[in-house]
Scaffold this motif. Structure first.
Motif, PDB file in Angstrom:
ATOM      1  N   ALA A   1       0.782  -1.211   0.064  1.00 47.97           N
ATOM      2  CA  ALA A   1      -0.047   0.068   0.064  1.00 47.97           C
ATOM      3  C   ALA A   1       0.836   1.124   0.148  1.00 47.97           C
ATOM      4  N   GLY A   2       2.007   1.186   0.705  1.00 49.98           N
ATOM      5  CA  GLY A   2       2.943   2.321   0.648  1.00 49.98           C
ATOM      6  C   GLY A   2       3.581   2.572  -0.664  1.00 49.98           C
ATOM      7  N   LEU A   3       3.812   1.475  -1.429  1.00 45.74           N
ATOM      8  CA  LEU A   3       4.528   1.646  -2.422  1.00 45.74           C
ATOM      9  C   LEU A   3       3.444   2.325  -3.573  1.00 45.74           C
ATOM     10  N   ILE A   4       2.073   1.916  -3.621  1.00 43.08           N
ATOM     11  CA  ILE A   4       1.341   2.387  -4.332  1.00 43.08           C
ATOM     12  C   ILE A   4       1.005   3.712  -4.011  1.00 43.08           C
ATOM     13  N   ALA A   5       0.886   4.090  -3.042  1.00 40.58           N
ATOM     14  CA  ALA A   5       0.699   5.390  -2.291  1.00 40.58           C
ATOM     15  C   ALA A   5       1.992   6.452  -2.536  1.00 40.58           C
ATOM     16  N   ALA A   6       3.189   6.064  -2.621  1.00 37.19           N
ATOM     17  CA  ALA A   6       4.271   6.772  -3.202  1.00 37.19           C
ATOM     18  C   ALA A   6       4.252   6.784  -4.702  1.00 37.19           C
ATOM     19  N   LEU A   7       3.953   5.886  -5.408  1.00 32.10           N
ATOM     20  CA  LEU A   7       4.016   6.009  -6.847  1.00 32.10           C
ATOM     21  C   LEU A   7       2.779   7.087  -7.308  1.00 32.10           C
ATOM     22  N   LEU A   8       1.750   7.007  -6.691  1.00 24.96           N
ATOM     23  CA  LEU A   8       0.626   7.956  -6.887  1.00 24.96           C
ATOM     24  C   LEU A   8       0.938   9.376  -6.590  1.00 24.96           C
ATOM     25  N   LYS A   9       1.666   9.555  -5.082  1.00 25.72           N
ATOM     26  CA  LYS A   9       1.818  10.762  -4.796  1.00 25.72           C
ATOM     27  C   LYS A   9       2.770  11.499  -5.572  1.00 25.72           C
ATOM     28  N   PHE A  10       4.128  10.873  -5.806  1.00 26.27           N
ATOM     29  CA  PHE A  10       5.224  11.453  -6.345  1.00 26.27           C
ATOM     30  C   PHE A  10       5.107  11.330  -7.958  1.00 26.27           C
ATOM     31  N   GLY A  11       4.231  10.583  -8.433  1.00 26.29           N
ATOM     32  CA  GLY A  11       4.416  10.315  -9.736  1.00 26.29           C
ATOM     33  C   GLY A  11       3.226  10.820 -10.516  1.00 26.29           C
ATOM     34  N   THR A  12       2.264  11.671  -9.872  1.00 25.02           N
ATOM     35  CA  THR A  12       0.985  12.033 -10.590  1.00 25.02           C
ATOM     36  C   THR A  12       0.692  13.448  -9.712  1.00 25.02           C
ATOM     37  N   GLY A  13      -0.261  14.081 -10.424  1.00 27.81           N
ATOM     38  CA  GLY A  13      -0.729  15.200  -9.867  1.00 27.81           C
ATOM     39  C   GLY A  13      -2.087  15.057  -9.237  1.00 27.81           C
ATOM     40  N   LEU A  14      -2.508  13.806  -9.010  1.00 23.13           N
ATOM     41  CA  LEU A  14      -3.777  13.479  -8.555  1.00 23.13           C
ATOM     42  C   LEU A  14      -4.192  14.014  -7.204  1.00 23.13           C
ATOM     43  N   ASN A  15      -5.374  14.441  -6.821  1.00 21.15           N
ATOM     44  CA  ASN A  15      -5.594  14.757  -5.505  1.00 21.15           C
ATOM     45  C   ASN A  15      -5.739  13.739  -4.556  1.00 21.15           C
ATOM     46  N   PHE A  16      -6.254  14.295  -3.046  1.00 24.80           N
ATOM     47  CA  PHE A  16      -5.864  13.326  -2.243  1.00 24.80           C
ATOM     48  C   PHE A  16      -7.066  12.138  -2.308  1.00 24.80           C
ATOM     49  N   PRO A  17      -8.339  12.632  -2.377  1.00 27.32           N
ATOM     50  CA  PRO A  17      -9.534  11.696  -2.718  1.00 27.32           C
ATOM     51  C   PRO A  17      -9.161  10.662  -3.981  1.00 27.32           C
ATOM     52  N   THR A  18      -8.829  11.105  -4.831  1.00 31.72           N
ATOM     53  CA  THR A  18      -8.474  10.448  -6.272  1.00 31.72           C
ATOM     54  C   THR A  18      -7.326   9.365  -5.927  1.00 31.72           C
ATOM     55  N   ARG A  19      -6.371   9.740  -5.366  1.00 29.12           N
ATOM     56  CA  ARG A  19      -5.325   9.040  -4.966  1.00 29.12           C
ATOM     57  C   ARG A  19      -5.844   7.688  -4.144  1.00 29.12           C
ATOM     58  N   ILE A  20      -6.525   8.052  -3.175  1.00 26.91           N
ATOM     59  CA  ILE A  20      -7.126   6.939  -2.186  1.00 26.91           C
ATOM     60  C   ILE A  20      -8.044   5.871  -3.152  1.00 26.91           C
ATOM     61  N   VAL A  21      -8.665   6.521  -3.773  1.00 31.01           N
ATOM     62  CA  VAL A  21      -9.845   5.805  -4.632  1.00 31.01           C
ATOM     63  C   VAL A  21      -9.033   4.777  -5.772  1.00 31.01           C
ATOM     64  N   VAL A  22      -8.026   5.318  -6.537  1.00 32.71           N
ATOM     65  CA  VAL A  22      -7.037   4.655  -7.252  1.00 32.71           C
ATOM     66  C   VAL A  22      -6.481   3.607  -6.752  1.00 32.71           C
ATOM     67  N   GLY A  23      -5.801   4.227  -5.446  1.00 26.50           N
ATOM     68  CA  GLY A  23      -4.793   3.213  -4.825  1.00 26.50           C
ATOM     69  C   GLY A  23      -5.572   1.808  -3.963  1.00 26.50           C
TER      70      GLY A  23
END
Length: 427
Positions: free
Chosen positions: A132-154
């Motif tokens: 889960a941490g790996l996915i969170a890091a890839l989404l946070k540092f590799g995209t400009g998605l906002n917090f709710p979108t990162r949570i849903v996608v992740g």
């Protein structure tokens, strides 16, 4: 929200609570009396804790090898003596995302198991937590998605990973001895796939690694604890000798004589292997019968996904050979990256090297005998080192913990997901 984060970080992230809840629910579904539920729950939790703590401490016992190998090849090993401190620092920027993705991903896994043909429940929370941490890091540092979108996608990505990895390992695990009634929920799944394919293509099942004949006087080496202890003694001694006795004593052994250091580290390793094996027996005796209740009444035909040490007792030789082979190819990969002046220093992560090396050798042996074990664990070492090289630039401040815990799936699916996110330009 603060309470939810607290609950996830302090309760759901603790594997014993999830495992204990599974046992309780399963036994209640079977209408077992209260007098049996509490003892079985405690035994399952204690068994799991023995496996988990034994695995972590066993991995930590390997860390001095990093210093020796680094000195031999004139490199700088990553600072990984304090895994706890490294973990805290790595979670500083992704901790909230990671916690919520972990909880929601597990719920998605349960829903998929209940309402789809993929009847697999991922019961290795310590594995899914860091994924889960790996996915969170890839989404946070590799995209400009906002917090709710990162949570849903992740959460969707984690739920799919937990379910699908258990599903395809379930297909591969059929010829593996001692794997009846469960599949594996472990972040070596992609390596197991590679090892199984290599074993089928180039191996020979008639030449099982575990059936190697030994002289009568060496039959004691068939005892996994004894064999691993002696192998580790030799490994620490030989590497300490190559690194230089004076360096080993001063910088690695805390002033101990090199022989004493090698013996004590080998015994320490053997002791924790013994703890793991005892935990395996205790946990299996409780979790498999309890899960039958869940499989019959709550999630029909469900199968639990459990951790890789459950297979160690059946494959003692493969565990040793897999670790040494993965370590060897990992060092070769490290030297190749250095020769080509790769901009990031990449070093074999010894904890993943041991567990995924053992796992890939087991599956390689089950599908292709000795040759399959060697090819599978050898390929695993290359995957670990080159995959880590591609992964580290993508995960920002999560990189330090990935230098320590990056098992095969992190090194395969991490770069693939990171590359996909770059292609999609999710800014």
């Amino acid at each position: 929200m603060n309470f939810l984060i607290y609950f996830i970080n302090n309760v759901l992230s603790q594997p014993i609570f999830i495992l204990g809840l599974v046992v309780i629910i399963g036994m209640l579904a079977e209408h077992k009396p209260d007098s049996k539920i509490l003892p079985s729950t405690l035994k399952a939790i204690i068994g799991f804790t023995m496996i988990n703590v034994g695995g972590q401490t066993l991995g930590t016992a390997l860390l001095p090898l990093q210093q020796l190998i680094a000195h031999i090849f004139h490199m700088t090993a990553p600072a990984s003596a304090d895994i706890g401190a490294t973990q805290v620092a790595s979670l500083a920027d992704v901790g909230t995302d990671m916690a919520i993705i972990f909880a929601c991903g597990f719920i998605i896994n349960l829903l998929l198991a209940r309402f789809t043909p993929l009847k697999f429940v991922h019961l290795s929370p310590h594995v899914s937590f860091f994924f889960a941490g790996l996915i969170a890091a890839l989404l946070k540092f590799g995209t400009g998605l906002n917090f709710p979108t990162r949570i849903v996608v992740g959460s969707i990505l984690l739920g799919l990973y937990m379910t699908l990895s258990c599903a395809y390992v379930n297909l591969l695990i059929k010829p593996v001895r001692g794997a009846q009634g469960f599949t594996l929920a472990h972040s070596s799944s992609s390596g197991l796939l590679v090892a199984s394919i290599l074993g089928e293509l180039f191996g020979n099942k008639d030449h099982d690694l575990e059936d190697m004949k030994l002289p009568v006087k060496l039959n004691f080496l068939r005892d996994m604890t004894v064999a691993l202890t002696l192998v580790m003694m030799l490994l620490f001694f030989i590497l300490g000798l190559i690194a230089g006795p004076s360096f080993t004593m001063a910088k690695v052994a805390g002033g101990k004589d090199i022989v004493v250091f090698a013996i004590t580290k080998g015994v320490e390793f053997g002791m924790w292997i013994t703890v793991i094996l005892a935990g395996v027996r205790m946990m299996l005796a409780e979790i498999i019968p309890a899960f039958h209740g869940i499989a019959k009444r709550l999630i029909p035909n469900a199968k639990p996904g459990l951790d890789i040490p459950l297979l160690f007792p059946q494959y003692p030789t493969s565990v040793i050979v897999g670790f040494l082979m993965s370590l060897t190819t990992g060092i070769i990969g490290m030297l190749l990256l250095a020769a080509f002046h790769y901009p990031i220093i990449v070093f074999p992560a010894l904890i993943p090297t041991f567990f995924t090396g053992a796992a890939t050798a087991i599956f390689g042996d089950a599908h292709g005998g000795r040759r399959g074990a060697l090819l599978g664990s050898g390929a695993n070492g290359f995957i670990l080192i080159f995959g880590q090289a591609f992964l580290l630039p993508l995960v920002g401040t999560y990189a330090p913990i990935m230098r320590i815990l990056s098992e095969t799936d992190y090194c395969v699916y991490g770069p693939l997901l990171g590359g996909l996110l770059k292609i999609l330009h999710l800014n």
